[in-house]
Design an enzyme around this catalytic site. Structure first.
Site, PDB file in Angstrom:
ATOM      1  CE  LYS A   1      26.317 -22.167  41.617  1.00 44.59           C
ATOM      2  NZ  LYS A   1      26.130 -21.871  40.200  1.00 44.59           N
TER       3      LYS A   1
ATOM      4  N   GLY B   1      29.853 -21.872  31.872  1.00 42.90           N
ATOM      5  CA  GLY B   1      29.814 -21.011  30.685  1.00 42.90           C
ATOM      6  C   GLY B   1      30.342 -21.639  29.414  1.00 42.90           C
TER       7      GLY B   1
ATOM      8  CB  ALA C   1      28.342 -25.307  35.681  1.00 40.63           C
ATOM      9  N   GLY C   2      27.700 -25.786  32.615  1.00 43.16           N
ATOM     10  CA  GLY C   2      28.187 -26.473  31.422  1.00 43.16           C
ATOM     11  C   GLY C   2      27.113 -26.842  30.418  1.00 43.16           C
TER      12      GLY C   2
ATOM     13  CG  ASN D   1      23.152 -17.144  34.173  1.00 41.37           C
ATOM     14  OD1 ASN D   1      23.876 -16.448  34.848  1.00 41.37           O
ATOM     15  ND2 ASN D   1      22.230 -16.595  33.398  1.00 41.37           N
ATOM     16  CB  THR D   2      26.042 -19.044  29.952  1.00 39.97           C
ATOM     17  OG1 THR D   2      26.749 -18.778  31.163  1.00 39.97           O
ATOM     18  CG2 THR D   2      26.702 -18.272  28.827  1.00 39.97           C
TER      19      THR D   2
END
Lengths: 358, 273
Positions: free
Chosen positions: B107, B168, B196-197, B218-219
């Site tokens: 990545k 995040g 992301a996001g 992830n977050t």
């Protein structure tokens, strides 16, 4: 096994847990031998690096309920233990119960809301009875009243019952108490632990019970024990005076600042998944110092008097480990919660020892 | 093909030559503990997990205990170059990751702005070109700009990972027009993964309904109060969104049309309504 009437206990590891256990068990009349691989006057473990915070609520936000519950127990034990130790040794260990303050800059105020929301949700979910006073919201005036130096924040949270202790006073005081109580001290003596046996270069010694609290020194014996690197800086300035530990929330960098005597402030701590004891990195020192500078611009002229690096011993579930087998106990994995958990764990081990040797 | 056959046919995500049942990729950072991370990965059903070496002094292999623990999940590892700001840094870290994790999947992340961690499109294209030549399977984390995406395909990327919002933030799909454009204008054979996001399962589901091939996050899982349960929620959302896309969403209409016939309603009521 020894034939003498007094039970003989060996403790491997002279860090926080080893010292507290040696102190408590010898107070109960057991004959204790303490083995430390390095020096006892300057401990090599994470206990000497830490900032000594005892903050069950702050840790609950990203941590687990077990830590909080044992933390509360520790918080209730510390005052009695500190009073006894101070009376015995005539030394102060600067135990302070001023609460801790959580702050965020206006542009990061959502972090403060998130912190409060997570803490409330976890406390509600656990629904345990506690005498802890609730978290209170602070406005600018209330922050200034608690911390007159911090003129830059509009919102904050006070966790009123959190405490901290000066580890660099506590650990030497414990050592003095051990000497007073005739604990047999063996420095520079790396050992291995087995049931009722301490093994070292010169052979094997027998005891009624052995307690292994060597932290990362026991990595080969404890499956899945890992080191989590932490970096800390100590700065000194007479321009900013703080009364209690401060946590500054930020989307990426987390900072705590713990004021100490002689105008010093300990700032930390990074958390890096690596068993790496090399000196602090430039990036970490920049992150820590810029976060501190954003707390108060006068920190720009503070002097960096020390940087500290160590690895916290942690299990894969980040919870402390107590193994109780006949003749051998292991205590490990206190991770970032040494001062928060140690008294509660030591109390449990005392009970196990009592069962084993009586 | 009958409708039943279409429903039963395995709907696999193909990246390069590998095929996956799961269309949810997850990260390995920010969990309360490694054990909770592994339980969350399991609950998410993810078969690809991304992990970072950046701050771990990788030459010394000092994070090995944890890496081995992550490896035991049996997932395809997707090492990332999180935190790198220049192609040179990213390429060096990529080589190290390939050696340590024994995979050429990568990545590629090159950060152009410190505050919102926005990808640097110029550095990204430059590094992607070099890494593809060095034999890496590059999954670039990019913005939702059509032209940047085309340049990445030009230099040999076979998969793209446009953002929904900055890392995040949990803002979801900030620019749906741009994202829709990517799906419509880029070749259908290019897998597009929203990276992301994503903050809520509903956002992941919406991206899947829009025709994206997978979601990486992830977050939103790691920082949930119950990461394992949140991982399960994302698994269900991604599956539901994918099924909805395959089933064919209805087109929105201005007039209400009752789903049950209103034969029993007097005609003058029907007219006035």
């Amino acid at each position: 096994m020894q034939n003498s009437a007094t039970p003989q206990i060996a403790i491997a590891g002279g860090g926080l847990v080893g010292r507290l256990l040696a102190w408590r068990l010898s107070l109960h009349g057991l004959q204790v031998s303490l083995y430390e691989a390095a020096s006892l006057s300057i401990p090599s473990g994470a206990c000497w690096t830490a900032a000594g915070m005892i903050s069950p609520q702050s840790e609950l936000v990203h941590g687990q309920a077990e830590i909080y519950q044992q933390g509360l127990r520790s918080l209730s034990l510390w005052p009695q233990w500190v009073a006894a130790l101070q009376a015995q040794t005539g030394r102060s260990v600067a135990f302070r119960c001023n609460g801790s303050l959580v702050l965020a800059h206006p542009q990061d105020s959502s972090e403060l809301s998130q912190f409060h929301q997570e803490l409330s949700a976890k406390l509600t979910a656990m629904a345990i009875e506690t005498s802890q006073r609730p978290v209170s919201h602070l406005d600018r005036a209330a922050i200034l009243q608690l911390e007159p130096a911090l003129d830059w924040f509009d919102r904050g949270l006070l966790l009123p019952d959190e405490a901290d202790i000066d580890n660099r006073l506590l650990l030497p005081a414990l050592l003095q108490a051990l000497r007073q109580q005739n604990v047999k001290l063996h420095e520079q003596t790396p050992v291995n632990c087995a049931s009722r046996q301490i093994l070292n270069a010169s052979g094997c010694e027998h005891f009624d019970c052995v307690i292994d609290c060597r932290g990362l020194g026991a990595q080969k014996q404890i499956n899945g024990l890992r080191g989590v690197r932490g970096e800390v800086m100590v700065v000194e300035t007479s321009e900013v005076s703080l009364q209690r530990p401060i946590r500054l929330l930020h989307p990426r960098y987390q900072l705590y600042a713990v004021p100490r005597s002689s105008n010093q402030v300990i700032i930390g701590a990074t958390e890096i998944e690596s068993d790496d004891m090399s000196p602090i990195s430039l990036r970490s020192s920049m992150e820590l110092s810029s976060a501190l500078y954003s707390l108060h611009p006068a920190f720009a002229e503070a002097r960096i008097v020390e940087t500290r690096v160590n690895c916290r011993p942690a299990t894969m579930d980040n919870l402390p480990l107590i193994e109780n087998t006949p003749g051998l106990l292991r205590v490990n994995g206190l991770y970032r919660h040494g001062y928060l958990l140690a008294p509660a764990l030591v109390e449990q081990v005392e009970r196990f020892i009592e069962q084993q040797v009586t | 093909m009958s409708v039943c056959e279409q429903t039963d046919k395995a709907d696999l995500l193909q990246l390069f030559t590998a095929k996956f049942n799961s269309r949810l990729l997850v990260g390995t950072a920010l969990y309360p503990s490694p054990a909770i991370m592994r339980a969350s990965i399991k609950a998410s059903g993810a078969q690809i997990i991304t992990l970072s070496l950046r701050r771990q002094n990788p030459q010394q292999q000092q994070g090995k205990v944890l890496w081995d623990y992550i490896r035991q999940s049996g997932c395809q590892l997707l090492p990332n170059t999180a935190g790198c700001k220049t192609p040179k840094e990213a390429i060096a870290l990529a080589e190290m990751s390939r050696e340590i994790f024994a995979t050429d999947w990568l990545k590629l992340e090159i950060i152009g702005d410190d505050y919102n961690l926005q990808p640097d499109p110029y550095g990204l294209v430059e590094a992607a070109r070099e890494l593809v030549q060095r034999g890496f399977k590059v999954l670039p984390y990019c913005t939702d700009d059509l032209v940047i995406c085309r340049r990445l395909l030009d230099v040999g990327c076979e998969v793209l990972m446009p953002w929904g919002a900055p890392i995040g933030t949990g803002q979801g799909l900030l620019n749906k027009y741009n994202l829709q454009t990517l799906r419509e204008r880029l070749p259908a054979k290019v897998p597009l993964i929203i990276d992301a996001g994503i903050g809520a399962p509903s956002q992941a589901m919406e991206a899947m309904e829009m025709g994206f091939d997978a979601i990486l996050l992830n977050t939103a899982i790691a920082k949930a109060q119950n990461p394992v349960l949140m991982a399960q929620a994302f698994k269900q959302a991604v599956e539901a969104g994918r099924n909805a896309r395959r089933a064919g969403l209805m087109v929105k209409r201005k007039n209400a049309s009752p789903s049950t016939p209103t034969l029993d309603m007097p005609f003058w009521h029907q007219q006035s309504s």
